[in-house]
Each structure stands twice: as structure tokens, then as C-alpha cells.
Design a protein around this motif. Structure first.
Motif, PDB file in Angstrom:
ATOM      1  N   VAL A   1      15.378  -3.526   6.828  1.00  0.00           N
ATOM      2  CA  VAL A   1      14.163  -3.081   7.532  1.00  0.00           C
ATOM      3  C   VAL A   1      14.446  -3.115   9.040  1.00  0.00           C
ATOM      4  N   PRO A   2      14.243  -1.997   9.755  1.00  0.00           N
ATOM      5  CA  PRO A   2      14.624  -1.932  11.176  1.00  0.00           C
ATOM      6  C   PRO A   2      13.940  -2.972  12.054  1.00  0.00           C
TER       7      PRO A   2
ATOM      8  N   ASP B   1       9.146   7.289   5.965  1.00  0.00           N
ATOM      9  CA  ASP B   1       9.397   7.091   4.529  1.00  0.00           C
ATOM     10  C   ASP B   1       9.292   5.622   4.121  1.00  0.00           C
ATOM     11  N   ILE B   2       9.058   4.724   5.071  1.00  0.00           N
ATOM     12  CA  ILE B   2       8.913   3.299   4.727  1.00  0.00           C
ATOM     13  C   ILE B   2       7.748   3.110   3.742  1.00  0.00           C
ATOM     14  N   VAL B   3       6.761   3.994   3.797  1.00  0.00           N
ATOM     15  CA  VAL B   3       5.614   3.855   2.887  1.00  0.00           C
ATOM     16  C   VAL B   3       5.978   4.208   1.444  1.00  0.00           C
ATOM     17  N   GLN B   4       7.120   4.876   1.271  1.00  0.00           N
ATOM     18  CA  GLN B   4       7.571   5.156  -0.100  1.00  0.00           C
ATOM     19  C   GLN B   4       8.468   4.039  -0.646  1.00  0.00           C
ATOM     20  N   GLN B   5       8.889   3.161   0.211  1.00  0.00           N
ATOM     21  CA  GLN B   5       9.837   2.116  -0.203  1.00  0.00           C
ATOM     22  C   GLN B   5       9.118   0.933  -0.863  1.00  0.00           C
ATOM     23  N   ILE B   6       9.852   0.266  -1.735  1.00  0.00           N
ATOM     24  CA  ILE B   6       9.370  -1.019  -2.246  1.00  0.00           C
ATOM     25  C   ILE B   6      10.188  -2.084  -1.517  1.00  0.00           C
TER      26      ILE B   6
ATOM     27  N   CYS C   1       9.332 -15.185  -0.326  1.00  0.00           N
ATOM     28  CA  CYS C   1       9.230 -15.540  -1.748  1.00  0.00           C
ATOM     29  C   CYS C   1       9.933 -14.540  -2.667  1.00  0.00           C
ATOM     30  N   GLY C   2      10.402 -13.430  -2.117  1.00  0.00           N
ATOM     31  CA  GLY C   2      11.126 -12.460  -2.934  1.00  0.00           C
ATOM     32  C   GLY C   2      10.246 -11.452  -3.658  1.00  0.00           C
ATOM     33  N   LYS C   3       8.915 -11.653  -3.587  1.00  0.00           N
ATOM     34  CA  LYS C   3       7.993 -10.743  -4.261  1.00  0.00           C
ATOM     35  C   LYS C   3       8.052  -9.346  -3.639  1.00  0.00           C
ATOM     36  N   ASN C   4       7.854  -8.333  -4.471  1.00  0.00           N
ATOM     37  CA  ASN C   4       7.824  -6.971  -3.944  1.00  0.00           C
ATOM     38  C   ASN C   4       6.495  -6.689  -3.266  1.00  0.00           C
ATOM     39  N   TYR C   5       6.539  -5.872  -2.231  1.00  0.00           N
ATOM     40  CA  TYR C   5       5.310  -5.445  -1.560  1.00  0.00           C
ATOM     41  C   TYR C   5       5.537  -4.086  -0.922  1.00  0.00           C
ATOM     42  N   LYS C   6       4.444  -3.488  -0.496  1.00  0.00           N
ATOM     43  CA  LYS C   6       4.537  -2.155   0.083  1.00  0.00           C
ATOM     44  C   LYS C   6       3.850  -2.106   1.443  1.00  0.00           C
ATOM     45  N   ILE C   7       4.204  -1.088   2.175  1.00  0.00           N
ATOM     46  CA  ILE C   7       3.513  -0.819   3.440  1.00  0.00           C
ATOM     47  C   ILE C   7       2.656   0.417   3.181  1.00  0.00           C
TER      48      ILE C   7
END
Ligand SMILES: [Zn+2]
Ligand SMILES: [Zn+2]
Ligand SMILES: [Zn+2]
Ligand SMILES: [Zn+2]
Length: 564
Positions: free
Chosen positions: A453-454, A463-468, A474-480
Motif C-alpha cells: 500500500v503506497p 483501483d485501491i477500492v477494488q483491492q482486498i 490482526c490480518g483480517k481482510n478489509y476494503k476501502i
């Protein structure tokens, strides 16, 4: 002193408390304040949202009830419509059973509203909130617009990562701040603008990493600069980069530990103890109450006119004589053990009931009178049965106690009870609470690791909004989400490397706990005439700074003398 029947701690009951219990005709409590709070807050899943089908429309909805929760759950709008009748679930009270058994059966039949928010526009991912526009993941937020990731805040606009804030604008990561504009990463500050990393500052602008300042401009780490020097130094600090922010944060934290701390934030308060109180009178052990408060105790998070209210959370807008209530108020009188009750008079042991009068053990009622277990009675019948049930409850030790933990509709780990008195699964089950094992969180599904992440938002593509993403904590996935990206771009802030939950936990860790300790002023300053040179000030107070905290905690006198 009585001893808590759950944790065995001793706890005081004052004459004022006794007068309150007498007024409400309830016995004195058998649990200590923290154990009472734990039971009540076990009914408040404030922040965990699930996707599950609505039991009426079959559409997928956002809900605080997990897909495996054994309740009927309706889409919020459907629940509020006239398409179903809560009194059709009405039943007789069975005197061979406890009140809790009677009530638990009703709770499992009457549909629950998927989510609790009122009069809001385009703010679906929010809960225990109201009068919001375009908010996202905003919890216990009121009267706000474009607030992303906000908790217990009111009247904020274009802000993100807020905790217990009010009337802030264009601000980011703020804790207990009021009326700040374009200010970031600040704590316990008021009327500040265009600033970063402030602690206990008032009426300041263009300041970075400062503590205890009043009406100052162009200060960095509490040092005055000229305007030109300030701008130059600010550029060098590179606050648009993650590294720059991390460095300033570290220096700020050091400064914050060394600065003077007022024992409590009490504004226009009389004879009151607690923290972050405005306009409180004869109120004790209460936190984050804003507005006129009279004769209250053990209350958290209240607004506007609160009178004779004990053991309550998320209350106000004119509430009188309330005990053990949650998300309750709005021109209401005498509510005992009610959860989500708005504009109810004489409501007892009820859940999600509104604009009703004399209701007992009800769920989901609106505009009803004289109901028990959702069954309609004539006034005289109601009064007689109510009196019999209270006698039945007294015999079983239920009257004047909150619902037992066994019938709370959530696993205690889904609720904010865990913020006040955390328990692990084993302990929770031993105390009779439920535990929720279902989780919506994923791990290992990221398309972009934290290291990729820059450093700046300028270097971050749309395109960051398409990324997981994967949380660096904690390692959990999240989105922007899109609005969030626009917010970071507008304020030149880098993308956070932590998931919303870790960010929330980090904000909570900065805020003091909702507990008080009796302590002595730590001031030894020779310049204060109120205590002789070299001798410690003898003033004592109730403070939410625990005795093992490293900060210098000062009484009101010494604090006022020291703060510039
Ligand atoms: Zn206890
Ligand atoms: Zn995390
Ligand atoms: Zn002092
Ligand atoms: Zn002093």
C-alpha cells in the motif's frame, strides 16, 4: 458495604442512590456497577453487522443478528411498517415460570428489527444511530453528515475515525474533541483548526504535536514559530506520508505523557463525578453526558436533559426516571429495564417499543397502551396483573434486576459489554452469557498486502477500492470504499494499514475507561501557593486515570495554574 453477587467486589450505595431506588420502588442492586453494566450492554451489538435474509421479505439485509441467531429478523423498514402486528404475538403470563422464561419465549417469536437507526438517509451501514446523511460504518452517531467510521459522535460533518466527538468538520482520527475544523489525530481539544496531533488544546490554529495550549498559532511540539518557519517545518514533517505521520505521532505521544492532565473533563458541572461531562448536576460515576443532567449515576453516552436516571447507556433527549435502560429516551418518563424504547411512558422490561404507555414485558410495540407480553388489557386489568407479576418477580429476585444474561439476544462477544468488562468464552459461559462463534471476517483473501500500500494518497491509484487489503495488525481482510478514498484524497492522508476494527480499538485505547479511581493531585510545583514548596498538593478527586498510569494528574486548581 454490599458485595456483588457476581464478582464479589464490595460496592458503595450512597444516600442519594437509596433515594433514587426508593423513588423507582426498586430494591437496592445486588451487583456492582460494572457487573450491572455488563448485563445491560450485552443487549447492545453496536458494531458487528451481518448479512442475512429478512424473515418477511426474504431479501438479504444488513442486520445486527447473525444468520445463526435464533430470532425472527425483519428488514428495518419492513419492521417499522404496518405490514405486521406485534400484538398478534401476545400471550398470557404463565405464573409457573419466571418472568425471564416468559419474556424469552416472547423475544424468540416477535420479529426483531434488523438494525437500529432512525430518520437517516443513505446510511445503511450504521447502527444505534439517527438523523444521519451519507454516513458509513457510523455507530451511535447522531445528527451527522458524511461521517465514516464514527462512534458515539454527534453533529460532525465530513469526518472519519471519530470517537465521542461533536460538531467537528473535515477532521480525521479525533477523540473527545468538539468544534474542530480541519484537524487530525487530536484528543480532548476544542475550537481548534488546521492542526495535527493536539492534546488538551483550546482555540488554537496551525499547531502540530502540541499539548495544553490556549489560543496559540504556529506552534510545533509546543514551540512558537513565525508563520514562514512554521510552514517550512510543517513541510519537512511530511504529514502526507505514513512515515511522517508515524514520526510525529511518536514525538507527540512522548510529549503527551509529560504534559499536565486535568483529573477529569467537567464543564459547567456541580457536585458531579465522571469524565467528559457537560452541564451535570448531582451526578456521579457518569461519562460522556452532554446537556443538562440532574441526579444521575452510572450513565454513559447521553444527550440533552437527563433526570433521575441510573445505570443507562445511550440515553437522553428528555428522559426522566429511568433505570437500567439502553438506547432509550426522547420525551420519556419512568422506563425500567428497557432496551431501545423511544417516547415511552411507564415502560418496564421491554425491547424495541416506541410511543407506548404502561407496557410490561413487551417487544416490538408501537403506539400501544396497557400491554403485558404484547397482549392488550383494559386499564384496570393491566394494573392488577402488573402488580401480580411484580410480586412474582420479587419472590424470584427478578424485580429491580436487569434481564438475566441467559436471555440477552446476542453473544456477549458481539456486544460492547466487552469494552467495559471483557471476558473470554469460558468465563462468559460460566456467568451465563451467550457466545457467538459465527464470524464474517476473512483472512488470506487479500489482493494487496500492507507492504504494497503506497506511502501517500498521491501515489495511490483509484483501483485501491477494488483491492482486498489485509490488516497490518490482526490480518483480517478489509476494503476501502469510494467515499473513503475521496476523503483521504481531499485531506492528503495515506490509506490506513489497519482494518476498521483495529482502528476502533486503537481509538478506544486512547480514551480513558468508564471507571473512576480516587486519587490525590500529583502536583509538587513550588510556584503554587495552595501547597507548600516541594510538598505534594493534598487535593483529592475521582479520576478516570487509573493509579498505574504514567501521566501527571492534577486537581482543578493546579491544572488551571499550569495550563498556558
Ligand atoms: Zn460485580
Ligand atoms: Zn485488524
Ligand atoms: Zn493540586
Ligand atoms: Zn499545584
Amino acid at each position: 458495604m454490599p458485595q456483588c453477587k457476581q464478582c464479589t467486589e464490595q460496592f458503595p450505595i450512597t444516600p442519594a442512590d437509596q433515594a433514587f431506588y426508593a423513588k423507582l420502588a426498586v430494591p437496592e442492586p445486588t451487583l456492582c456497577p460494572l457487573c450491572r453494566r455488563q448485563r445491560i450492554l450485552a443487549w447492545r451489538n453496536q458494531r458487528i453487522l451481518y448479512s442475512r435474509p429478512c424473515d418477511a421479505t426474504k431479501k438479504n439485509i444488513i442486520s445486527v443478528f447473525a444468520p445463526n441467531a435464533p430470532y425472527r429478523v425483519y428488514d428495518r423498514d419492513y419492521w417499522w411498517s404496518d405490514k405486521w402486528d406485534p400484538t398478534s404475538y401476545g400471550r398470557d403470563f404463565d405464573f409457573t415460570k419466571t418472568f425471564a422464561e416468559n419474556y424469552d419465549a416472547l423475544l424468540h417469536d416477535v420479529p426483531m428489527a434488523g438494525i437500529f437507526n432512525a430518520r437517516s438517509v443513505n446510511s445503511a451501514y450504521s447502527n444505534h444511530s439517527g438523523e444521519m446523511k451519507d454516513c458509513y460504518l457510523a455507530f451511535a452517531v447522531w445528527g451527522s453528515e458524511k461521517v465514516l467510521y464514527g462512534d458515539l459522535s454527534s453533529y460532525d460533518r465530513d469526518c472519519a475515525e471519530m470517537l465521542e466527538t461533536g460538531k467537528c468538520n473535515l477532521s480525521y482520527e479525533m477523540i473527545q474533541t468538539t468544534n474542530c475544523y480541519n484537524t487530525n489525530y487530536s484528543v480532548r481539544s476544542e475550537n481548534c483548526s488546521d492542526s495535527w496531533f493536539l492534546f488538551d488544546c483550546k482555540d488554537c490554529s496551525d499547531c502540530i504535536g502540541c499539548t495544553n495550549l490556549r489560543s496559540k498559532q504556529y506552534y510545533i511540539f509546543n514551540k512558537q514559530y513565525s508563520r514562514e518557519e512554521y510552514e517550512k517545518r510543517k513541510k519537512e514533517l511530511a504529514l502526507d506520508t505514513r512515515t511522517g505521520i508515524t514520526n510525529v505521532r511518536a514525538q507527540f505521544e512522548t510529549l503527551k505523557k509529560q504534559c499536565v492532565h486535568r483529573f477529569a473533563s467537567l464543564t459547567k458541572c456541580e457536585n458531579s463525578t465522571g469524565d467528559y461531562l457537560v452541564g451535570a448536576g448531582n451526578t456521579h460515576d457518569s461519562f460522556a453526558l452532554r446537556g443538562e443532567t440532574q441526579n444521575c449515576a452510572f450513565c454513559i453516552n447521553g444527550i440533552d436533559k437527563l433526570t433521575d436516571t441510573y445505570d443507562s447507556y445511550g440515553v437522553g433527549a428528555s428522559l426522566e426516571r429511568a433505570y437500567m435502560v439502553l438506547d432509550t429516551g426522547v420525551n420519556a418518563t419512568e422506563n425500567i429495564a428497557c432496551v431501545i424504547a423511544w417516547s415511552c411512558q411507564f415502560a418496564y422490561y421491554s425491547y424495541n417499543c416506541h410511543s407506548s404507555f404502561e407496557i410490561f414485558g413487551c417487544s416490538g410495540l408501537r403506539n400501544k397502551k396497557f400491554c403485558i407480553l404484547n397482549k392488550q388489557y383494559e386499564e384496570a386489568e393491566y394494573k392488577e396483573l402488573k402488580a401480580r407479576i411484580i410480586e412474582h418477580m420479587k419472590r424470584g429476585g427478578e424485580w429491580g434486576e436487569f434481564f438475566p444474561p441467559q436471555i440477552a439476544p446476542f453473544g456477549v462477544n458481539e456486544t460492547i459489554a466487552q469494552e467495559e468488562r471483557p471476558v473470554n468464552k469460558e468465563e462468559a459461559l460460566r456467568l451465563g452469557f451467550k457466545w457467538q462463534d459465527y464470524s464474517v471476517a476473512t483472512r488470506g483473501k487479500e489482493t494487496l498486502g500492507p507492504e504494497a500500500v503506497p506511502e501517500t494518497i498521491a501515489a495511490t491509484g483509484d483501483d485501491i477500492v477494488q483491492q482486498i487489503l489485509a490488516c497490518a495488525g490482526c490480518g483480517k481482510n478489509y476494503k476501502i470504499v469510494k467515499v473513503e478514498l475521496a476523503f483521504y484524497r481531499g485531506k492528503a492522508l495515506p490509506i490506513p494499514l489497519q482494518c476498521p476494527d483495529c482502528r476502533y480499538q486503537a481509538r478506544l485505547a486512547v480514551r480513558n475507561p468508564h471507571q473512576l479511581w480516587h486519587r490525590q493531585c500529583m502536583c509538587v510545583l513550588a510556584s503554587h501557593e495552595t501547597h507548600s514548596a516541594g510538598a505534594q498538593c493534598l487535593n483529592e478527586f475521582e479520576t478516570s486515570y487509573a493509579p498505574d498510569r504514567p501521566e501527571k494528574i492534577f486537581c482543578e486548581n493546579c491544572y488551571q495554574k499550569e495550563v498556558i
